[in-house]
Design a protein around this motif. Structure first.
Motif, PDB file in Angstrom:
ATOM      1  N   GLY A   1       0.832  -1.202   0.000  1.00 30.73           N
ATOM      2  CA  GLY A   1       0.000   0.000   0.000  1.00 30.73           C
ATOM      3  C   GLY A   1       0.868   1.253   0.000  1.00 30.73           C
ATOM      4  N   GLY A   2       1.913   1.229   0.830  1.00 30.88           N
ATOM      5  CA  GLY A   2       2.824   2.373   0.886  1.00 30.88           C
ATOM      6  C   GLY A   2       3.534   2.603  -0.431  1.00 30.88           C
ATOM      7  N   ALA A   3       3.994   1.511  -1.036  1.00 35.39           N
ATOM      8  CA  ALA A   3       4.752   1.616  -2.288  1.00 35.39           C
ATOM      9  C   ALA A   3       3.883   2.169  -3.415  1.00 35.39           C
ATOM     10  CB  ALA A   3       5.296   0.235  -2.674  1.00 35.39           C
ATOM     11  N   ILE A   4       2.669   1.625  -3.532  1.00 35.72           N
ATOM     12  CA  ILE A   4       1.768   2.093  -4.592  1.00 35.72           C
ATOM     13  C   ILE A   4       1.485   3.580  -4.403  1.00 35.72           C
ATOM     14  CG2 ILE A   4      -0.567   1.931  -5.539  1.00 35.72           C
ATOM     15  CD1 ILE A   4      -0.565  -1.034  -4.804  1.00 35.72           C
ATOM     16  N   CYS A   5       1.148   3.944  -3.170  1.00 37.89           N
ATOM     17  CA  CYS A   5       0.796   5.332  -2.877  1.00 37.89           C
ATOM     18  C   CYS A   5       1.967   6.264  -3.197  1.00 37.89           C
ATOM     19  CB  CYS A   5       0.389   5.441  -1.411  1.00 37.89           C
ATOM     20  SG  CYS A   5      -0.201   7.064  -0.959  1.00 37.89           S
ATOM     21  N   ALA A   6       3.171   5.887  -2.738  1.00 32.13           N
ATOM     22  CA  ALA A   6       4.344   6.738  -2.970  1.00 32.13           C
ATOM     23  C   ALA A   6       4.625   6.902  -4.466  1.00 32.13           C
ATOM     24  CB  ALA A   6       5.565   6.138  -2.264  1.00 32.13           C
TER      25      ALA A   6
END
Lengths: 258, 301
Positions: free
Chosen positions: B50-55
């Protein structure tokens, strides 16, 4: 109406343990028929019930209810027509959930589940009335978790859950076998009352000869995965345990002793 | 002693803020473990996913709300995959989760392009919600408290609906569920999707709050979340649905303050995972050593 045609189920096919559980079995129950099923261990009683409920898929043959071919439907799709009470009192109910939640899930059987709340006061009143017919006081314990109930109470609840939608076919899988004789009698009485009141088409597997003779309008005996004998009407009413044992050449100790 | 207390006290608001975000992960761990009876380890991968996609999307110029929602959807899909691997390929639940989280590690690197992405000059969700939330801690706390309460209430409502009750039945008794016309496959897949969607949401919010995304940010998150769930259950019990749902939220807040207290008292940050692991071992193991309890045994399937 329940119809099983030429059902074949062979376990461990092609190995030394190959065992035919259903061997071309055909069976037809008219709407409203209440039939006991007897037979020794390994005769195919459980396999037959599983084949109807969807727990196992048969190698060939067909299973249909009220003209719907269910042969290749998974269990949860058949639930719209077929309801079942398991032998194990833990089997047919969800222990960590409350009595009312279990009933709500059973009442929704065969319908689409929605994002509406599963319980409301109208539904609760209905469940209370249903539970009253058991006479076990469960109507005052709607919010109790089912795992707190005794085996007999749990099995009685499972029975109410099975019949709440008036299923086209009701399967009873030795549902009193795990209970003590007194409780078994109470559960059996409620079962018969409910079946007769709703005129349910019922298949009841039992090891209890007395029950098999006393209840229902038909009697079926399985042997080696086939229908060995069947009786109905006056022929069945005149039956007693001795003549049944004699006619069917029953040698299974478990049947004789129960 | 006074100094330890002061150090701890000064960190309470910062720790509280972070614990609210991690509460979503704890909830995402509780749902499969407790409600679906499916010990799911995907969170170690879906949280950083989730963090990677968002970033990556924020760097690419996406609106923070869109980036966050896509991150949730991605993590949802990851959870569905774990369930599918178990159901279709008959692979053990734990192994299915490990496979998924291992594969997600590579995917996360692919998504971000490198192991660490800074988000200093991109717009973030907190600023969108409330003007100064990006920098003001008080505002962050207010926003997160509301968010966490809303999510907690939504979950509580959901598990009381017909669909939510059916999902609980699948976790309670598979045979009973299918006999009541409930598709155990569909509910397991969607249930794990929802749980990991929460993990992905936490990951997406965390990278926006801290201003960077790191491929290793999921390391040990599962045990942290499990510890939070256990603490919450100890405080609230599990007898009613609302207690079970609220447990990870309360547990997370308490757990991260305890960690903070430990750090202030001189515990080395590198020893935290050992301490947490031992804590989980003791709480799960003690009842068994005392004579066995089916309740905790459930976690070990």
């Amino acid at each position: 109406m329940l119809e099983v045609k030429d059902a074949v189920k062979i376990f461990h096919r092609g190995t030394v343990n190959e065992r035919p559980a259903l061997n071309g079995l055909s069976l037809k129950l008219e709407t409203g028929d209440f039939s006991a099923v007897i037979g020794s261990n390994g005769a195919g009683k459980s396999t037959l019930l599983n084949a109807i409920a969807g727990g196992i898929s048969i190698d060939s043959g067909t299973v249909s209810v009220d003209g719907h071919d269910l042969t290749s439907s998974p269990t949860h799709k058949r639930a719209k027509w077929v309801a079942r009470v398991f032998q194990d009192p833990l089997g047919g109910t969800a222990g960590p959930m409350t009595i009312e939640e279990n009933l709500a899930l059973a009442a929704l059987r065969g319908q689409r589940h929605s994002l509406r709340l599963g319980l409301n006061s109208q539904r609760r009143d209905y469940y209370r009335d249903l539970l009253k017919t058991l006479g076990l006081g469960l109507e005052d314990r709607l919010t109790a978790k089912v795992e707190l109930l005794s085996g007999g109470q749990r099995q009685s609840l499972a029975l109410i859950m099975a019949i709440i939608t008036e299923p086209a076919v009701l399967l009873l899988d030795e549902h009193c076998a795990a209970l003590d004789p007194k409780t078994a009698g109470i559960v059996m009485d409620s079962t018969v009352k409910a079946i007769e009141a709703a005129g349910l088409t019922t298949l009841m597997v039992t090891h209890n000869m007395q029950h098999a003779i006393e209840y229902g309008n038909r009697l079926i005996m399985l042997e080696a995965g086939q229908l060995r004998l069947e009786m109905s009407g006056a022929e069945k009413t005149s039956l007693d345990v001795e003549s049944l044992v004699e006619r069917f050449h029953i040698t299974d100790d478990k049947i004789l002793l129960s | 002693m006074m100094e330890i207390f002061n150090n701890f006290y000064n960190l309470v608001p910062v720790t509280f803020t972070q614990s609210l975000i991690y509460a979503l992960v704890a909830a995402g761990i509780m749902i499969p473990f407790r409600i679906l009876n499916f010990p799911d380890l995907t969170s170690e991968g879906s949280f950083p996913f989730g963090g990677a996609i968002c970033a990556a999307l924020l760097v690419a110029g996406y609106h923070p709300i869109a980036a966050t929602l896509i991150a949730v959807a991605g993590a949802f899909a990851a959870g569905c995959c774990t369930a599918f691997i178990h159901l279709k390929l008959k692979i053990n639940t734990l192994l299915a989760g490990i496979l998924m989280m291992t594969m997600l590690f590579s995917i996360n690197l692919r998504v971000m392009g490198k192991s660490n992405v800074a988000l200093f000059d991109t717009q973030n969700l907190l600023e969108v919600v409330w003007k100064n939330t990006g920098t003001e801690l008080d505002q962050q706390i207010a926003v997160f408290v509301i968010l966490v309460i809303v999510i907690c209430l939504v979950l509580l409502w959901f598990f009381k609906t017909e669909i939510g009750m059916a999902m609980r039945a699948v976790g309670a008794n598979l045979n009973m569920a299918s006999a009541q016309g409930i598709s155990t496959w569909a509910y397991t897949i969607v249930g794990l999707g929802i749980a990991n969607g929460l993990n992905g949401l936490a990951g997406a919010i965390l990278v926006q709050q801290q201003g960077y995304s790191d491929v290793n940010m999921g390391l040990g998150i599962l045990i942290d979340g499990l510890a939070a769930v256990i603490i919450g259950e100890t405080l609230l019990g599990r007898q009613a649905v609302w207690r079970q749902i609220a447990a990870p939220f309360l547990g997370s807040v308490v757990y991260y303050q305890l960690i903070s207290l430990g750090l202030a008292a001189g515990l080395q940050p590198s020893d935290i995972k050992l301490a947490t692991g031992i804590f989980v071992l003791i709480t799960l193991g003690l009842p068994v050593l005392r004579g066995g309890s089916a309740e905790t045994m459930k976690l070990r399937e």
